[in-house]
Motif scaffolding. Structure first.
Motif, PDB file in Angstrom:
ATOM      1  N   GLN A 115       9.476  -7.147  -2.725  1.00 16.89           N
ATOM      2  CA  GLN A 115       9.056  -6.417  -1.534  1.00 16.89           C
ATOM      3  C   GLN A 115       7.662  -5.805  -1.662  1.00 16.89           C
ATOM      4  O   GLN A 115       6.953  -5.667  -0.661  1.00 16.89           O
ATOM      5  CB  GLN A 115      10.061  -5.302  -1.235  1.00 16.89           C
ATOM      6  N   HIS A 116       7.251  -5.447  -2.879  1.00 17.00           N
ATOM      7  CA  HIS A 116       6.036  -4.642  -3.016  1.00 17.00           C
ATOM      8  C   HIS A 116       4.933  -5.283  -3.850  1.00 17.00           C
ATOM      9  O   HIS A 116       3.791  -4.819  -3.788  1.00 17.00           O
ATOM     10  CB  HIS A 116       6.388  -3.281  -3.629  1.00 17.00           C
ATOM     11  N   PHE A 117       5.235  -6.299  -4.643  1.00 18.03           N
ATOM     12  CA  PHE A 117       4.193  -6.887  -5.473  1.00 18.03           C
ATOM     13  C   PHE A 117       3.242  -7.733  -4.626  1.00 18.03           C
ATOM     14  O   PHE A 117       3.618  -8.289  -3.588  1.00 18.03           O
ATOM     15  CB  PHE A 117       4.799  -7.747  -6.579  1.00 18.03           C
ATOM     16  N   ASN A 118       2.018  -7.809  -5.101  1.00 15.08           N
ATOM     17  CA  ASN A 118       0.982  -8.580  -4.414  1.00 15.08           C
ATOM     18  C   ASN A 118       1.142 -10.053  -4.790  1.00 15.08           C
ATOM     19  O   ASN A 118       0.764 -10.472  -5.885  1.00 15.08           O
ATOM     20  CB  ASN A 118      -0.398  -8.063  -4.822  1.00 15.08           C
ATOM     21  N   THR A 124       0.547  -4.172  -4.007  1.00 14.47           N
ATOM     22  CA  THR A 124      -0.547  -4.160  -3.041  1.00 14.47           C
ATOM     23  C   THR A 124      -0.985  -2.721  -2.841  1.00 14.47           C
ATOM     24  O   THR A 124      -0.226  -1.893  -2.329  1.00 14.47           O
ATOM     25  CB  THR A 124      -0.100  -4.761  -1.697  1.00 14.47           C
ATOM     26  N   MET A 125      -2.200  -2.392  -3.272  1.00 21.25           N
ATOM     27  CA  MET A 125      -2.682  -1.018  -3.226  1.00 21.25           C
ATOM     28  C   MET A 125      -3.431  -0.755  -1.924  1.00 21.25           C
ATOM     29  O   MET A 125      -3.986  -1.671  -1.304  1.00 21.25           O
ATOM     30  CB  MET A 125      -3.594  -0.728  -4.422  1.00 21.25           C
ATOM     31  N   SER A 126      -3.474   0.503  -1.533  1.00 26.47           N
ATOM     32  CA  SER A 126      -4.072   0.867  -0.248  1.00 26.47           C
ATOM     33  C   SER A 126      -5.586   0.997  -0.310  1.00 26.47           C
ATOM     34  O   SER A 126      -6.235   1.098   0.730  1.00 26.47           O
ATOM     35  CB  SER A 126      -3.474   2.187   0.253  1.00 26.47           C
ATOM     36  N   HIS A 127      -6.157   1.006  -1.536  1.00 27.10           N
ATOM     37  CA  HIS A 127      -7.605   1.190  -1.663  1.00 27.10           C
ATOM     38  C   HIS A 127      -8.092   0.456  -2.905  1.00 27.10           C
ATOM     39  O   HIS A 127      -7.412   0.448  -3.942  1.00 27.10           O
ATOM     40  CB  HIS A 127      -7.943   2.682  -1.767  1.00 27.10           C
ATOM     41  N   ASP A 169       3.742   4.825  -9.246  1.00 26.71           N
ATOM     42  CA  ASP A 169       4.774   3.783  -9.262  1.00 26.71           C
ATOM     43  C   ASP A 169       4.235   2.496  -9.883  1.00 26.71           C
ATOM     44  O   ASP A 169       4.949   1.792 -10.604  1.00 26.71           O
ATOM     45  CB  ASP A 169       5.266   3.511  -7.840  1.00 26.71           C
ATOM     46  N   GLU A 170       2.982   2.186  -9.608  1.00 23.71           N
ATOM     47  CA  GLU A 170       2.348   1.007 -10.194  1.00 23.71           C
ATOM     48  C   GLU A 170       2.345   1.103 -11.719  1.00 23.71           C
ATOM     49  O   GLU A 170       2.651   0.124 -12.417  1.00 23.71           O
ATOM     50  CB  GLU A 170       0.912   0.886  -9.673  1.00 23.71           C
ATOM     51  N   ILE A 171       2.030   2.281 -12.236  1.00 28.02           N
ATOM     52  CA  ILE A 171       1.988   2.463 -13.690  1.00 28.02           C
ATOM     53  C   ILE A 171       3.379   2.289 -14.291  1.00 28.02           C
ATOM     54  O   ILE A 171       3.541   1.656 -15.347  1.00 28.02           O
ATOM     55  CB  ILE A 171       1.391   3.844 -14.033  1.00 28.02           C
TER      56      ILE A 171
END
Length: 662
Positions: free
Chosen positions: A184-187, A215-218, A270-272
């Motif tokens: 759901q969240h990985f790029n 997928t990061m917002s910036h 969360d990414e870390i």
């Protein structure tokens, strides 16, 4: 601020959470605006000089000022040059101060730290016939953590299972599979025209990542994510870049934590966590996998995951502590579970853990904290990442059997003898991190502790005579301050107080007793050990025959408490709305009230008893005192670098005085 938190529902689980659009923060628990201090935001500065705002009650951190410009400056964040001058004043029994003052940004106190800095010889503190120089028992809330550090390797799987069975039942986490999170969240967009598969992102790699897993917002967050992965690989011993660029393990850990703690949104944190889970999934090297779990245990105690990722992280940790065959990995997964629970309650750390904390955590141990008393003795206490100054004070009070610990505080005392009463909400290990930032290490090269936690009296009020431990500590602090000439006294004062001290220490007078040989040790520093003075003290001492030790202590305290300036804590201020006062004055606070003092003459210009004080308050640069009654009031405004410190002390006295009167 409470209205900014909007209740939302997770569409996948139906679980309620709260979101603050202004702060870009999520929480399972709505911050309580009714809680005392909920609207108190503290302005802080990180190591790079970047400003942020932190609420110690709601545990929320923000890059924008939620108060619209009224956040209070952090008293502990003042520049070192502003708080190095120690208070050298002396307090007389009369209506004026004698001696000299020097400015001190953290507040000046008439109490001395004396032998902590190497003063005159003092008697040991004895409470309940036990000298306080031993290791304190571990607090109940640390029992499981300590057990994890002491598990016998030959029985580790059995012990870990037993400890896991003692935990409260968890909610059903079966739907929170980490692979579902990745899907759901990985790029998964193509990278250099090559397809990206989620299973590749979920599992260990020895290569650097070219973009964030999620997928990061910036774009800046994406760059930080790449750096964090590099530091994770360094920590685990898997960095494939030039050896000259690799950081030692402790520095690599600090680098990862710094990225997560310094103004990072939930998505980066969360990414870390995702990166750490990736590197312990199917890791071919058991040693490196264990290092990965050490880092996970360290990280979950420093910053919690976002509310959406939390159940996914919990499930991964639970499965590891229940299914892995590696006993050491099991213990670190269990340790991570316990630290995660506490981190979610306490909120993220405001400081990157210091080297000592990192080393202790990697060994599944709490940090040993020496807490000193005014005579230089110490107790060894335990602190975990969530331990607050209030927790530490409660633990020391419990150890000493103090019934009323509201009148005591934990003070931070520097090697220059500057002193600051730490707020109960402060994290103990954040203070250690501050010391490490200031000195490089809070210990000198000779392993001498530069800064100290000191348990001491804060409110100099009348003490319940049945609270033996509190009476003992207040007495020893009073003796300490008088003999170090913190309160210059007359010859009459000296004779009475020295005699009471001798009666407390040696009992009834004896012509051949030890007091005669040690007489000089009992005198305030301003007195010479003359024969006439000794004769008068001996006569007074002899007149106290039959007085027991406790009565001698209470009489000593009663005597010094009659001094108007006893226990004054003094702050440099400038009056804002009263031209009658000089430009620079001192505001002094003690159990009698609030005083205005003229610095050159040390005379009391004004005295406001507690029944004259209706209210008080502060902004970021001023403190306000409201005088009068319900029909007529007058406000006195003072500009100061310590508005919050003054407010806290006045509030503590105000609450205590009201309690004692009712």
């Amino acid at each position: 601020m409470a209205d900014d938190w909007v209740e939302k529902t997770d569409p996948r689980t139906g679980r309620i959470y709260y979101y603050n659009k202004a702060l870009k923060q999520t929480s399972w628990h709505k911050p309580d605006a009714s809680a005392k201090g909920a609207e108190t935001w503290v302005e802080k500065t990180d190591k790079n000089g970047k400003r942020f705002y932190y609420n110690p009650i709601t545990k929320v951190r923000s890059m924008v000022d939620p108060t619209g410009g009224f956040a209070v400056p952090d008293g502990r964040a003042l520049k070192k040059s502003q708080r190095t001058s120690a208070f050298k004043g002396r307090v007389s029994r009369g209506s004026s101060f004698s001696g000299s003052f020097s400015g001190r940004a953290r507040g000046m106190s008439t109490e001395s730290m004396g032998s902590i800095a190497g003063g005159r010889k003092r008697q040991s503190i004895n409470l309940h016939n036990s000298v306080i120089i031993h290791e304190a028992p571990t607090e109940d809330r640390f029992a499981k953590l300590k057990a994890l550090a002491n598990v016998d390797d030959s029985h580790s799987s059995i012990d870990v299972d037993a400890m896991a069975s003692q935990l409260e039942p968890e909610e059903d986490l079966s739907q929170y599979d980490w692979e579902n999170w990745g899907t759901q969240h990985f790029n998964l967009k193509k990278l250099k025209r090559k397809p990206v598969h989620v299973d590749e992102l979920l599992r260990w790699t020895n290569m650097p990542i070219k973009r964030a897993l999620q997928t990061m917002s910036h774009p800046k967050l994406d760059k930080k994510a790449q750096n964090s992965f590099k530091y994770i690989q360094m920590f685990m011993g898997e960095f494939t870049g030039p050896a000259s660029k690799a950081l030692p393990q402790s520095e690599a850990a600090r680098a990862v934590l710094k990225i997560a703690i310094d103004d990072s949104p939930d998505e980066l944190r969360d990414e870390i966590f995702c990166q750490m889970l990736k590197q312990v999934t199917n890791n071919p090297n058991p040693t490196n996998e264990l290092k990965g779990w050490q880092l996970i245990a360290l990280a979950v105690g420093a910053f919690p995951p976002g509310v959406f990722f939390e159940p996914f992280l919990r499930r991964y940790v639970d499965e590891t502590r229940g299914n892995t065959r590696d006993a050491e990995v099991q213990k670190y997964a269990q340790y991570a579970k316990l630290r995660l629970d506490m981190s979610i309650q306490a909120g993220p750390r405001s400081k990157v853990p210091c080297d000592e904390e990192i080393a202790a955590t990697l060994n599944r141990k709490a940090v040993s904290i020496p807490v000193f008393f005014v005579n230089g003795q110490e107790v060894k206490m335990q602190a975990e990442t969530w331990t607050s100054v209030g927790d530490l004070k409660d633990a020391v009070s419990k150890l000493l059997h103090i019934n009323d610990n509201a009148i005591f505080c934990i003070s931070e005392v520097g090697e220059d003898m500057s002193e600051y009463a730490l707020p109960d909400t402060e994290r103990v290990l954040d203070v250690l991190s501050d010391w490490e930032e200031e000195y490089g290490s809070y210990k000198s090269p000779k392993d001498i502790i530069r800064n100290k936690f000191v348990f001491k009296l804060r409110l100099f009020v009348e003490i319940d005579p049945t609270d033996d431990a509190a009476v003992d500590l207040a007495y020893f602090q009073a003796v300490h301050d008088v003999t170090d000439s913190r309160y210059p006294c007359s010859e009459t004062d000296c004779i009475r107080l020295v005699a009471l001290q001798a009666q407390e220490m040696y009992g009834n007078f004896s012509p051949n007793g030890p007091f005669g040989d040690e007489f000089e040790q009992f005198l305030p520093g301003s007195f010479e050990a003359s024969a006439p003075l000794k004769h008068q003290v001996m006569q007074e001492y002899e007149s106290l025959a039959g007085m027991d030790k406790k009565t001698a202590k209470l009489e000593y305290l009663k005597y010094v408490q009659e001094w108007p300036s006893y226990g004054c804590q003094v702050f440099p201020v400038s009056p804002e709305n009263n031209p009658e006062y000089p430009t620079d004055i001192y505001l002094a606070v003690n159990a009698r009230g609030v005083f205005i003092i003229d610095p050159p003459t040390k005379e009391f210009l004004s005295e406001f008893k507690w029944d004259q004080i209706m209210n008080w308050g502060n902004s970021d640069e001023t403190f306000c005192l409201v005088l009068g009654d319900y029909l007529q009031q007058a406000k006195l405004w003072f500009r100061t670098e310590q508005p919050l410190d003054i407010k806290r002390l006045v509030e503590a006295y105000g609450i205590r005085i009201k309690k004692d009167r009712t």
